[in-house]
Each structure stands twice: as C-alpha cells, then as structure tokens.
Design a protein around this motif. Structure first.
Motif, PDB file in Angstrom:
ATOM      1  N   GLY A   6       0.818  -1.218   0.000  1.00  0.00           N
ATOM      2  CA  GLY A   6       0.000   0.000   0.000  1.00  0.00           C
ATOM      3  C   GLY A   6       0.842   1.253   0.000  1.00  0.00           C
ATOM      4  N   LYS A   7       1.880   1.321   0.893  1.00  0.00           N
ATOM      5  CA  LYS A   7       2.691   2.532   0.983  1.00  0.00           C
ATOM      6  C   LYS A   7       3.519   2.726  -0.268  1.00  0.00           C
ATOM      7  CE  LYS A   7       3.056   2.670   6.040  1.00  0.00           C
ATOM      8  NZ  LYS A   7       3.979   2.678   7.182  1.00  0.00           N
ATOM      9  N   ARG A   8       4.097   1.627  -0.803  1.00  0.00           N
ATOM     10  CA  ARG A   8       4.913   1.743  -2.004  1.00  0.00           C
ATOM     11  C   ARG A   8       4.055   2.135  -3.196  1.00  0.00           C
ATOM     12  NH1 ARG A   8       8.325  -3.527  -2.823  1.00  0.00           N
ATOM     13  NH2 ARG A   8       9.058  -2.261  -4.586  1.00  0.00           N
ATOM     14  N   ARG A   9       2.810   1.623  -3.248  1.00  0.00           N
ATOM     15  CA  ARG A   9       1.925   1.958  -4.359  1.00  0.00           C
ATOM     16  C   ARG A   9       1.564   3.439  -4.316  1.00  0.00           C
ATOM     17  NH1 ARG A   9      -2.001  -1.047  -3.091  1.00  0.00           N
ATOM     18  NH2 ARG A   9      -1.299  -2.942  -4.154  1.00  0.00           N
ATOM     19  N   ARG A  10       1.277   3.969  -3.123  1.00  0.00           N
ATOM     20  CA  ARG A  10       0.909   5.385  -3.011  1.00  0.00           C
ATOM     21  C   ARG A  10       2.093   6.296  -3.343  1.00  0.00           C
ATOM     22  NH1 ARG A  10      -2.245   3.352   1.323  1.00  0.00           N
ATOM     23  NH2 ARG A  10      -0.525   3.682   2.802  1.00  0.00           N
ATOM     24  N   GLY A  11       3.324   5.825  -3.143  1.00  0.00           N
ATOM     25  CA  GLY A  11       4.490   6.626  -3.477  1.00  0.00           C
ATOM     26  C   GLY A  11       4.922   6.487  -4.916  1.00  0.00           C
ATOM     27  N   ASN A  12       4.273   5.609  -5.655  1.00  0.00           N
ATOM     28  CA  ASN A  12       4.618   5.400  -7.058  1.00  0.00           C
ATOM     29  C   ASN A  12       4.208   6.618  -7.881  1.00  0.00           C
ATOM     30  OD1 ASN A  12       4.048   4.466  -9.910  1.00  0.00           O
ATOM     31  ND2 ASN A  12       5.086   2.672  -9.047  1.00  0.00           N
ATOM     32  N   PRO A  13       5.103   7.145  -8.753  1.00  0.00           N
ATOM     33  CA  PRO A  13       4.739   8.328  -9.559  1.00  0.00           C
ATOM     34  C   PRO A  13       3.498   8.102 -10.420  1.00  0.00           C
ATOM     35  CG  PRO A  13       7.104   7.935  -9.640  1.00  0.00           C
ATOM     36  CD  PRO A  13       6.491   6.742  -8.955  1.00  0.00           C
ATOM     37  N   GLY A  14       3.340   6.902 -10.956  1.00  0.00           N
ATOM     38  CA  GLY A  14       2.162   6.624 -11.764  1.00  0.00           C
ATOM     39  C   GLY A  14       0.874   6.711 -10.956  1.00  0.00           C
ATOM     40  N   PHE A  15       0.922   6.211  -9.726  1.00  0.00           N
ATOM     41  CA  PHE A  15      -0.258   6.285  -8.860  1.00  0.00           C
ATOM     42  C   PHE A  15      -0.591   7.740  -8.530  1.00  0.00           C
ATOM     43  CE2 PHE A  15      -2.122   6.604  -4.640  1.00  0.00           C
ATOM     44  CZ  PHE A  15      -3.216   5.751  -4.756  1.00  0.00           C
ATOM     45  N   ILE A  16       0.437   8.547  -8.240  1.00  0.00           N
ATOM     46  CA  ILE A  16       0.202   9.957  -7.916  1.00  0.00           C
ATOM     47  C   ILE A  16      -0.406  10.681  -9.114  1.00  0.00           C
ATOM     48  CG2 ILE A  16       1.334  12.123  -7.319  1.00  0.00           C
ATOM     49  CD1 ILE A  16       3.375  10.505  -5.749  1.00  0.00           C
ATOM     50  N   LEU A  17       0.099  10.390 -10.306  1.00  0.00           N
ATOM     51  CA  LEU A  17      -0.430  11.034 -11.508  1.00  0.00           C
ATOM     52  C   LEU A  17      -1.889  10.665 -11.731  1.00  0.00           C
ATOM     53  CD1 LEU A  17       0.158  12.785 -13.985  1.00  0.00           C
ATOM     54  CD2 LEU A  17       0.865  10.705 -15.184  1.00  0.00           C
ATOM     55  N   LEU A  18      -2.222   9.381 -11.577  1.00  0.00           N
ATOM     56  CA  LEU A  18      -3.607   8.945 -11.755  1.00  0.00           C
ATOM     57  C   LEU A  18      -4.514   9.537 -10.681  1.00  0.00           C
ATOM     58  CD1 LEU A  18      -3.125   5.189 -12.736  1.00  0.00           C
ATOM     59  CD2 LEU A  18      -3.842   7.070 -14.209  1.00  0.00           C
ATOM     60  N   ALA A  19      -4.014   9.631  -9.446  1.00  0.00           N
ATOM     61  CA  ALA A  19      -4.813  10.212  -8.368  1.00  0.00           C
ATOM     62  C   ALA A  19      -5.102  11.684  -8.642  1.00  0.00           C
ATOM     63  CB  ALA A  19      -4.077  10.051  -7.031  1.00  0.00           C
ATOM     64  N   LEU A  20      -4.104  12.415  -9.132  1.00  0.00           N
ATOM     65  CA  LEU A  20      -4.321  13.824  -9.465  1.00  0.00           C
ATOM     66  C   LEU A  20      -5.304  13.970 -10.620  1.00  0.00           C
ATOM     67  CD1 LEU A  20      -0.670  15.211  -9.188  1.00  0.00           C
ATOM     68  CD2 LEU A  20      -2.570  15.599  -7.609  1.00  0.00           C
ATOM     69  N   PHE A  21      -5.194  13.095 -11.607  1.00  0.00           N
ATOM     70  CA  PHE A  21      -6.131  13.142 -12.734  1.00  0.00           C
ATOM     71  C   PHE A  21      -7.551  12.853 -12.269  1.00  0.00           C
ATOM     72  CE2 PHE A  21      -8.478  10.941 -16.086  1.00  0.00           C
ATOM     73  CZ  PHE A  21      -8.432  11.898 -17.103  1.00  0.00           C
ATOM     74  N   PHE A  22      -7.705  11.864 -11.392  1.00  0.00           N
ATOM     75  CA  PHE A  22      -9.042  11.538 -10.877  1.00  0.00           C
ATOM     76  C   PHE A  22      -9.598  12.689 -10.047  1.00  0.00           C
ATOM     77  CE2 PHE A  22     -11.736   9.729  -7.492  1.00  0.00           C
ATOM     78  CZ  PHE A  22     -12.738   9.182  -8.289  1.00  0.00           C
ATOM     79  N   ALA A  23      -8.761  13.313  -9.225  1.00  0.00           N
ATOM     80  CA  ALA A  23      -9.217  14.453  -8.420  1.00  0.00           C
ATOM     81  C   ALA A  23      -9.652  15.613  -9.320  1.00  0.00           C
ATOM     82  CB  ALA A  23      -8.109  14.900  -7.467  1.00  0.00           C
ATOM     83  N   ALA A  24      -8.896  15.862 -10.398  1.00  0.00           N
ATOM     84  CA  ALA A  24      -9.275  16.920 -11.331  1.00  0.00           C
ATOM     85  C   ALA A  24     -10.584  16.598 -12.028  1.00  0.00           C
ATOM     86  CB  ALA A  24      -8.161  17.130 -12.356  1.00  0.00           C
ATOM     87  N   TYR A  25     -10.783  15.328 -12.363  1.00  0.00           N
ATOM     88  CA  TYR A  25     -12.026  14.913 -13.013  1.00  0.00           C
ATOM     89  C   TYR A  25     -13.222  15.105 -12.083  1.00  0.00           C
ATOM     90  CZ  TYR A  25     -15.650  11.796 -14.770  1.00  0.00           C
ATOM     91  OH  TYR A  25     -16.840  11.267 -15.184  1.00  0.00           O
ATOM     92  N   VAL A  26     -13.080  14.704 -10.814  1.00  0.00           N
ATOM     93  CA  VAL A  26     -14.163  14.868  -9.844  1.00  0.00           C
ATOM     94  C   VAL A  26     -14.462  16.348  -9.631  1.00  0.00           C
ATOM     95  CG1 VAL A  26     -14.818  14.512  -7.434  1.00  0.00           C
ATOM     96  CG2 VAL A  26     -13.725  12.666  -8.709  1.00  0.00           C
ATOM     97  N   LEU A  27     -13.416  17.171  -9.562  1.00  0.00           N
ATOM     98  CA  LEU A  27     -13.606  18.609  -9.386  1.00  0.00           C
ATOM     99  C   LEU A  27     -14.318  19.213 -10.597  1.00  0.00           C
ATOM    100  CD1 LEU A  27     -13.073  21.145  -7.685  1.00  0.00           C
ATOM    101  CD2 LEU A  27     -10.878  21.379  -8.883  1.00  0.00           C
ATOM    102  N   PHE A  28     -13.950  18.787 -11.787  1.00  0.00           N
ATOM    103  CA  PHE A  28     -14.588  19.286 -13.007  1.00  0.00           C
ATOM    104  C   PHE A  28     -16.049  18.839 -13.066  1.00  0.00           C
ATOM    105  CE2 PHE A  28     -15.860  18.548 -17.417  1.00  0.00           C
ATOM    106  CZ  PHE A  28     -15.663  19.806 -17.968  1.00  0.00           C
ATOM    107  N   LEU A  29     -16.337  17.635 -12.578  1.00  0.00           N
ATOM    108  CA  LEU A  29     -17.686  17.088 -12.668  1.00  0.00           C
ATOM    109  C   LEU A  29     -18.622  17.693 -11.635  1.00  0.00           C
ATOM    110  CD1 LEU A  29     -19.340  14.912 -14.193  1.00  0.00           C
ATOM    111  CD2 LEU A  29     -18.723  13.309 -12.389  1.00  0.00           C
ATOM    112  N   TYR A  30     -18.145  17.808 -10.386  1.00  0.00           N
ATOM    113  CA  TYR A  30     -19.012  18.248  -9.298  1.00  0.00           C
ATOM    114  C   TYR A  30     -18.741  19.680  -8.843  1.00  0.00           C
ATOM    115  CZ  TYR A  30     -20.307  13.354  -8.898  1.00  0.00           C
ATOM    116  OH  TYR A  30     -20.780  12.098  -9.160  1.00  0.00           O
ATOM    117  N   GLY A  31     -17.681  20.297  -9.324  1.00  0.00           N
ATOM    118  CA  GLY A  31     -17.382  21.665  -8.937  1.00  0.00           C
ATOM    119  C   GLY A  31     -18.487  22.652  -9.286  1.00  0.00           C
ATOM    120  N   PRO A  32     -19.024  22.633 -10.513  1.00  0.00           N
ATOM    121  CA  PRO A  32     -20.112  23.569 -10.840  1.00  0.00           C
ATOM    122  C   PRO A  32     -21.331  23.422  -9.938  1.00  0.00           C
ATOM    123  CG  PRO A  32     -19.179  22.630 -12.834  1.00  0.00           C
ATOM    124  CD  PRO A  32     -18.579  21.880 -11.701  1.00  0.00           C
ATOM    125  N   MET A  33     -21.692  22.178  -9.594  1.00  0.00           N
ATOM    126  CA  MET A  33     -22.837  21.980  -8.703  1.00  0.00           C
ATOM    127  C   MET A  33     -22.556  22.539  -7.323  1.00  0.00           C
ATOM    128  SD  MET A  33     -24.405  18.242  -9.656  1.00  0.00           S
ATOM    129  CE  MET A  33     -22.900  17.330  -9.374  1.00  0.00           C
TER     130      MET A  33
END
Length: 294
Positions: A6-33
């Motif tokens: 779990g800790k190594r996966r969260r520190g993986n650059p690919g995981f961080i990039l995907l997490a940031l992309f998902f957070a941006a997607y959620v913000l874009f989807l629910y931010g206007p509401m």
C-alpha cells in the motif's frame, strides 16, 4: 517480482499522476454543482458571483414567492408528473420488450435498431420532427372537423401538442433505449433454470413471472425507473419543440437564465439537483433492499 504494498503503491509516480487526474475529473464534474449550491445561500445583497455577501435562505423564500410572471410551482408539478409517467412507461415497455426478445423474433434485429436509433439522432432534430408531426396531425383533425360540420368542437380545439402526448413521446424516445439496453443485459445472463423449476412445480406463466422472474430482476427494474425519471426530469432539447404551451421546469430554468440576475436562479438549480439526488437515493436504497430480500 514482488507486488507493491500500500505505501509503495501510493508513493509510485504513476499512482500519484492517476490520483491527481481523478481528483481533477471529480472537481470538473461536481465543482459547478458545488458552486451553484453555495451561491444560492447568499444574503439578500448577494450577486451571481463570488465573494459571498452573507449567508441566508433569502433566495429560496423569493423562489417560493415566484419569479416574475413565471409560475415555478406549476412548472415543478408538470415536470414531476411527466417524469413519473415517463418512468412508469419506461419500466413497463422495457420489461415487456426484454421478455419478448428472450425468444427469437422475426425481424427482431431491425426492431432493436429502430428502438435505439434515437440515441444517435440529435435531440433537437427529434424534437422538431415530433413537433412537426403533431402540427400536421392538428391540421388533419381540424380539416376533418370542418368536413363533418363540427364547428363548436373546431372552435374549442386547441392542439394535440401537450404534456402527455408529444412531450411524453419525446421523452420516451430518450429514456426507452436505455431501459431496453439494461433489460437485454439482465436477461442475457438470466438463469432460465429457475423458471423451469417453477413450471415443473405447476406454476402458470404469470405465476412464474410474478414469483420468480420479477423478484430476481427487481433491482434492475428500479434502476430503469431511476433512469427514466432523472432523464426526463432535466430534459430540454427534446422537449423544446414538442411541449406545446406549458413549459416544464428545465425549460423555465433555461428561459430564466436570460432574465433573472439574482441568486434566485441558483436556488432553483439547487432545488432541481436536490430532487434528482433524492430520487437516486431512494432508487439505490430500494434496489439494495430488494437485493437483500432476494
């Protein structure tokens, strides 16, 4: 090669990039509401943008009193009634179609493509076509009344365009394909052995459907109902040319965006979102309860 912990996966650059992309997607989807809901609680001196000028429910009270000449309560009631009728029709027609397509039908493939063709057609074109069709129907009805000498009926006749005629058909052209696709997916993996066991025990086709098939597909039927209501509740394009004289709530909301310059428009948007989320919550809860009972 050892799997990542779990800790190594969260520190993986690919995981961080995907997490940031998902957070941006959620913000874009629910931010206007979130912004609309927040601005709807501004104080009496609040405007349409940030910064906030106090907190209150002033604009909800103004919304309840009415916005100019627009009767919001009547539009809300029309949308609710139409959504419930669309939901019921979508459920019944989707379940019946799903049962029918379990057997090989002559021309079934063509019928299926005709049923779902409206998904690939521009919504405004479908609305224009339905509106034109009913206007031609009005012309034919008036011509026939005149030929039969029904002058009184001709003078009192308005239009076949209406909430439960043209608007209902326009909304079903949008909701029914989704219901059909869901039912086809459900019945494609349905185990027919349960029905065979019921018939072996002497059940009639109706008893087999009521006591065996329907309880098994009930959660999916609830999902179809949720799709039917929510898709009808916020539909604009297919309703615009096929509604007649009385507007639904989304059409009134669209018209108010050019005339109302206060957060009352945000309060109306918040109310519509709350209704949608309540319906979805009830549908999810009912589906969960039916699944546990099954």
């Amino acid at each position: 090669m050892r799997p990542l912990t779990g800790k190594r996966r969260r520190g993986n650059p690919g995981f961080i990039l995907l997490a940031l992309f998902f957070a941006a997607y959620v913000l874009f989807l629910y931010g206007p509401m979130f912004v609309i809901v927040t601005l709807s609680f501004q104080g009496p001196q609040g405007g349409l943008t940030f910064p906030m000028r106090g907190w209150s429910t002033h604009w909800f009270h103004q919304l309840a009193e009415g916005l100019g000449t627009v009767d919001i309560n009547a539009a809300l009631l029309r949308s609710l009634c139409l959504g419930l009728v669309v939901m019921a029709c979508t459920i019944v027609m989707s379940v019946l179609a799903g049962l029918a397509f379990r057997k090989k039908l002559r021309g079934g493939g063509l019928l299926f493509y005709v049923a779902v063709a409206s998904l690939i057609m521009p919504s405004i074109i479908i609305s224009l076509g339905i509106g034109l069709e009913f206007r031609l129907l009005d012309g034919g009805i008036k011509h026939q009344m005149e030929a039969w000498g029904w002058q009184q009926a001709l003078e009192n006749y308005g239009s076949a365009l209406g909430l439960y005629t043209s608007a209902l058909g326009a909304h079903l052209s949008w909701t029914l394909p989704f219901g059909l696709l869901i039912m086809f997916a459900i019945f494609n993996r349905f185990n027919a052995a349960y029905e065979e066991a019921a018939r072996d025990l002497g059940a009639t086709p109706w008893q087999s459907f009521r006591h065996v098939v329907l309880p098994l597909i009930a959660p999916s039927v609830v999902g179809i109902g949720m799709f039917g209501f929510t898709l009808s509740w916020d539909e604009i394009a297919r309703t615009s040319q096929a509604i007649g004289d009385a507007n639904t709530l989304p059409l009134e909301l669209q018209g108010l965006t050019t005339t109302v310059t206060t957060p009352a428009i945000y309060a109306l948007g918040t109310v519509t979102m709350v209704v949608s989320f309540v319906v979805m919550g009830l549908a999810v809860g009912l589906a969960w309860a039916l699944r546990r009972r099954r």
